[in-house]
Enzyme design. Sequence first.
Site, PDB file in Angstrom:
ATOM      1  N   SER A 121      36.183  45.312  33.871  1.00 51.33           N
ATOM      2  CA  SER A 121      37.157  45.613  35.059  1.00 51.33           C
ATOM      3  C   SER A 121      38.533  45.242  34.580  1.00 51.33           C
ATOM      4  CB  SER A 121      36.604  44.783  36.296  1.00 51.33           C
ATOM      5  OG  SER A 121      37.767  45.002  37.353  1.00 51.33           O
ATOM      6  N   TYR A 151      35.320  37.059  40.672  1.00 53.24           N
ATOM      7  CA  TYR A 151      34.903  38.219  40.178  1.00 53.24           C
ATOM      8  C   TYR A 151      35.889  38.470  38.746  1.00 53.24           C
ATOM      9  CZ  TYR A 151      34.518  43.264  39.441  1.00 53.24           C
ATOM     10  OH  TYR A 151      34.122  44.635  38.896  1.00 53.24           O
TER      11      TYR A 151
END
Length: 243
Positions: free
Chosen positions: A145, A158
């Site tokens: 990501s 995250y």
Amino acid sequence: MSSEHGSARIALVTGASRGIGRAVAVALAGAGAHVLLLGRQVGALEETDDLVRRAGGQATIIPLNLTQAEKVDGLGPTLYQRFGRLDVLIANAAILGTLGPLAHTTDETWTRTIETNLTANWRLVRTLDPLLRRSAAGRVVFVTSGAADGDTAYWGPYAASKAALDALARTYAAEVADSAVRVTLVNPGPIATQMRAKAFPGEDPASLPAPEDIAPLFVELSAPTSQAHGITIEARDWLARRR
């Protein structure tokens, strides 16, 4: 997508119940792979299985929560008994966790996010490495990501999990460099998924690429002919080149 033995390549996709995982599983099946659908929800996996069969492919459902350590550790021996090898691993499953200041992050949010996005992938590497090495062309694709750069406030757990996953993937790539296994990372970028909608609830999903738009990239990287290794592919750049 045939193996060295002329039979279907065996491809395991985590998080295959929806979103990118589902789209990639269907695309791999359409390319001739026997797809192992791993996810937590049996009903959703059955829906993916239906799509795979409509695409003319074959699948095996594996209901599994990746935070169940012993079950993940047992995956490699189980697949060895059934298939004898693994040709493709798409390490896609991840959770967003709860967005908020690091100072307000709970133990539960931190632990669950790290366990799902990082620790589970280490366990998958550990249990599946012997099977991938038994393939004449083992291919592993980790889903990373843009949040891994840590530049955005409130994405702490995250972002940290994805940054660590990048390091894990590159380490594994270095370790298998002299083998037939090739390891890459894909950064999907903004894609119309449930996770994206949760993170950006005001965004119009119709303005974003669909998971199906980037699924062919994963098929390319899973092919025996792909020699990409130890690098991160930006799906946005890949899409732009295809247009």
